[in-house]
Design a protein around this motif. Structure first.
Motif, mmCIF file in Angstrom:
data_model
loop_
_atom_site.group_PDB
_atom_site.id
_atom_site.type_symbol
_atom_site.label_atom_id
_atom_site.label_comp_id
_atom_site.label_asym_id
_atom_site.label_seq_id
_atom_site.Cartn_x
_atom_site.Cartn_y
_atom_site.Cartn_z
ATOM 1 N N LEU A 212 0.354 -0.905 -0.275
ATOM 2 C CA LEU A 212 0.407 -0.082 0.774
ATOM 3 C C LEU A 212 1.120 1.784 0.257
ATOM 4 N N PRO A 213 1.248 2.169 -0.975
ATOM 5 C CA PRO A 213 1.503 3.256 -1.353
ATOM 6 C C PRO A 213 1.034 4.453 -0.150
ATOM 7 N N CYS A 214 1.100 5.356 0.659
ATOM 8 C CA CYS A 214 1.085 5.677 1.248
ATOM 9 C C CYS A 214 1.086 7.348 1.142
ATOM 10 N N VAL A 215 0.592 8.490 0.668
ATOM 11 C CA VAL A 215 1.318 9.483 0.491
ATOM 12 C C VAL A 215 0.299 10.769 1.799
ATOM 13 N N THR A 216 1.620 10.910 1.602
ATOM 14 C CA THR A 216 0.641 12.038 2.538
ATOM 15 C C THR A 216 0.984 13.888 1.926
ATOM 16 N N MET A 217 0.020 14.737 1.851
ATOM 17 C CA MET A 217 -0.446 16.163 1.577
ATOM 18 C C MET A 217 -0.070 16.737 2.485
ATOM 19 N N ILE A 218 0.321 18.097 2.009
ATOM 20 C CA ILE A 218 0.849 19.176 2.472
ATOM 21 C C ILE A 218 0.807 20.607 1.852
ATOM 22 N N SER A 219 0.482 21.403 3.089
ATOM 23 C CA SER A 219 -0.049 23.136 2.448
ATOM 24 C C SER A 219 1.182 23.977 2.630
ATOM 25 N N THR A 220 1.271 24.424 1.455
ATOM 26 C CA THR A 220 2.505 25.595 1.814
ATOM 27 C C THR A 220 2.865 26.713 2.204
ATOM 28 N N HIS B 87 -6.894 9.566 -8.915
ATOM 29 C CA HIS B 87 -7.074 8.346 -10.084
ATOM 30 C C HIS B 87 -6.164 7.136 -9.383
ATOM 31 N N VAL B 88 -6.768 6.261 -8.997
ATOM 32 C CA VAL B 88 -6.579 4.607 -9.030
ATOM 33 C C VAL B 88 -7.536 4.036 -10.294
ATOM 34 N N GLY B 89 -6.320 3.077 -10.311
ATOM 35 C CA GLY B 89 -5.601 2.397 -11.722
ATOM 36 C C GLY B 89 -6.723 0.980 -10.547
ATOM 37 N N ALA B 90 -6.873 -0.140 -12.353
ATOM 38 C CA ALA B 90 -7.622 -0.964 -11.321
ATOM 39 C C ALA B 90 -7.070 -2.010 -11.144
ATOM 40 N N GLY B 91 -7.453 -2.892 -9.552
ATOM 41 C CA GLY B 91 -6.455 -3.567 -9.182
ATOM 42 C C GLY B 91 -5.541 -3.223 -7.958
ATOM 43 N N ALA B 92 -5.568 -1.506 -8.033
ATOM 44 C CA ALA B 92 -4.810 -0.720 -7.744
ATOM 45 C C ALA B 92 -4.370 0.242 -6.465
ATOM 46 N N CYS B 93 -4.611 0.349 -5.071
ATOM 47 C CA CYS B 93 -4.742 1.014 -4.342
ATOM 48 C C CYS B 93 -4.194 1.568 -3.247
ATOM 49 N N GLY B 94 -4.114 2.705 -2.454
ATOM 50 C CA GLY B 94 -3.736 3.879 -2.061
ATOM 51 C C GLY B 94 -4.251 4.612 -0.843
ATOM 52 N N HIS B 95 -3.706 4.932 0.439
ATOM 53 C CA HIS B 95 -3.984 5.795 1.223
ATOM 54 C C HIS B 95 -3.309 6.938 1.565
ATOM 55 N N ILE B 96 -4.319 7.702 1.311
ATOM 56 C CA ILE B 96 -3.965 9.409 1.491
ATOM 57 C C ILE B 96 -4.177 10.194 3.188
ATOM 58 N N THR B 97 -3.254 10.633 3.441
ATOM 59 C CA THR B 97 -3.131 11.308 4.855
ATOM 60 C C THR B 97 -3.341 12.766 4.187
ATOM 61 N N THR B 98 -2.878 13.370 5.778
ATOM 62 C CA THR B 98 -2.630 14.912 6.257
ATOM 63 C C THR B 98 -1.687 14.723 7.030
ATOM 64 N N ASP C 211 -5.925 14.424 8.755
ATOM 65 C CA ASP C 211 -6.587 14.831 10.139
ATOM 66 C C ASP C 211 -7.399 15.520 10.150
ATOM 67 N N PRO C 212 -7.937 16.200 11.625
ATOM 68 C CA PRO C 212 -9.134 16.797 11.406
ATOM 69 C C PRO C 212 -9.509 18.452 11.515
ATOM 70 N N LEU C 213 -9.908 18.595 10.356
ATOM 71 C CA LEU C 213 -10.436 20.197 9.884
ATOM 72 C C LEU C 213 -10.702 21.176 11.067
ATOM 73 N N ILE C 214 -9.931 22.345 11.728
ATOM 74 C CA ILE C 214 -10.109 23.400 12.378
ATOM 75 C C ILE C 214 -11.026 25.072 12.211
ATOM 76 N N PRO C 215 -11.992 25.193 12.433
ATOM 77 C CA PRO C 215 -12.260 26.408 11.526
ATOM 78 C C PRO C 215 -12.211 26.852 12.506
ATOM 79 N N HIS C 216 -11.334 28.411 12.441
ATOM 80 C CA HIS C 216 -11.608 29.341 13.305
ATOM 81 C C HIS C 216 -12.497 29.976 13.283
ATOM 82 N N ARG C 217 -12.151 30.912 14.330
ATOM 83 C CA ARG C 217 -14.018 32.093 14.603
ATOM 84 C C ARG C 217 -13.793 33.263 12.978
ATOM 85 N N LYS C 218 -14.505 33.275 12.603
ATOM 86 C CA LYS C 218 -14.510 34.472 11.406
ATOM 87 C C LYS C 218 -14.361 33.668 10.156
ATOM 88 N N SER C 219 -14.203 32.461 10.007
ATOM 89 C CA SER C 219 -13.787 31.682 9.033
ATOM 90 C C SER C 219 -15.593 30.429 8.305
#
Length: 321
Positions: A85-93, A108-119, A152-160
């Motif tokens: 299982l390829p595990c991929v981490t998304m980041i915000s600069t 896109h996940v191709g036929a028979g492929a797998c993947g894991h995405i997190t932050t 991971d969780p999303l945290i909305p600040h006040r007035k967002s």
């Protein structure tokens, strides 16, 4: 990994990220442009394209494209229970979601492929004095594909103000587990942070690969217009977890039998699973006051889903998480 050429300016998901808030009634009062930098300007129009393919006895991240502030690390294989299982981490600069951000992701996940995405960490939606932020996510899972999207969780600040739209196109033999966890805000930072955001709007649409709609779920939270602590809404709790499991019908009953309903307001936790329309899968929802407790409930559902669908269990939570 290939860096295939494509005109990312004109991708449907990226175009949708720029138009999503303009036609949303819940954002009608927030159409003013920021004084600092125009909405969707370079540096505020993030894009990710990820493509997973099956290669012999494992899957790989075969295609990747990125535009700031969206970034992604190379795939790693740290799941001991699923070494393929390829595990991929998304980041915000930019460190957080800012007013005027327009973010789009295509997976896109191709036929028979797998993947894991997190932050890399929780997603913070910064306070805003103008406009709003949008996020569009499009997933396509081909025959016998398998994808875990567990940020991971999303945290909305006040007035967002934040609006997100997710579209999942999936083959009847494929599986996707999609998770979103919404915090009430930085409740220990300031008295007005708990449910201090202006708008949080989330829409999830699932369809088969021919475009036949399977289900739609949308909810809009406007805590300054409606009390979220009301009975039947958050009822005094702070965290909302929503997990959508799209998988063949043959797995549904076995999973439901292993996920009993839980309701203990004294302990600050409540959860339960139910069926989605058109026999397309299950939905699991959990409310809580402690993010650790909510994550435990979500991981248990995730673990059961893996065991019943794939015949493998979930690895213990890594120490770095």
């Amino acid at each position: 990994m290939s860096a295939q050429s494509m005109n990312i300016v004109n991708t449907p998901s990226r175009h949708r990220a720029h138009t999503l808030g303009k036609d949303a009634p819940e954002l009608a009062n927030y159409q003013d442009e920021p004084a600092q930098m125009a909405s969707g300007a370079p540096g505020k129009s993030g894009y990710l394209r990820l493509g997973f393919e099956r290669r012999e006895d494992r899957s790989v991240l075969a295609a990747m494209e990125r535009r700031v502030p969206s970034l992604v690390q190379r795939a790693l294989y740290w799941d001991e229970e699923m070494p393929q299982l390829p595990c991929v981490t998304m980041i915000s600069t930019s460190g957080s979601v800012l007013q005027g951000d327009r973010l789009a992701t295509d997976v896109h996940v191709g036929a028979g492929a797998c993947g894991h995405i997190t932050t890399q960490s929780a997603t913070k939606v910064h306070s805003m004095d103008a406009n709003y932020a949008t996020q569009v996510q499009c997933f396509r899972i081909e025959e016998n594909g398998y994808l875990e999207f567990m940020p991971d969780p999303l945290i909305p600040h006040r007035k967002s103000r934040f609006i997100t739209e997710t579209r999942i196109s999936i083959h009847p033999t494929a599986t996707m587990i999609y998770c979103e966890v919404l915090m009430s805000g930085r409740k220990f930072h300031h008295v007005d942070e708990r449910f201090g955001f202006d708008v949080y709007s989330s829409k999830v649409v699932a369809e088969n690969l021919e475009g036949l709609e399977l289900f739609i779920e949308k909810y809009i939270l406007e805590p300054k217009k409606e009390d979220l602590d009301a009975t039947g809404v958050m009822q005094g709790l702070d965290i909302f977890g929503n997990v959508v499991l799209l998988t063949p019908k043959e797995h549904h009953q076995r999973i439901l039998e292993r996920i009993p309903a839980l309701f203990d307001l004294g302990a600050g936790i409540a959860s339960g699973a139910s069926r989605l329309p058109n026999h397309c899968g299950l939905v699991f929802k959990v409310l809580g006051n402690d993010s650790g407790q909510v994550q435990i409930q979500i991981r248990e559902f995730w673990k059961v889903a893996r065991e019943e669908i794939l015949g493998v269990t979930l690895s213990p939570k890594p120490l770095w998480r």
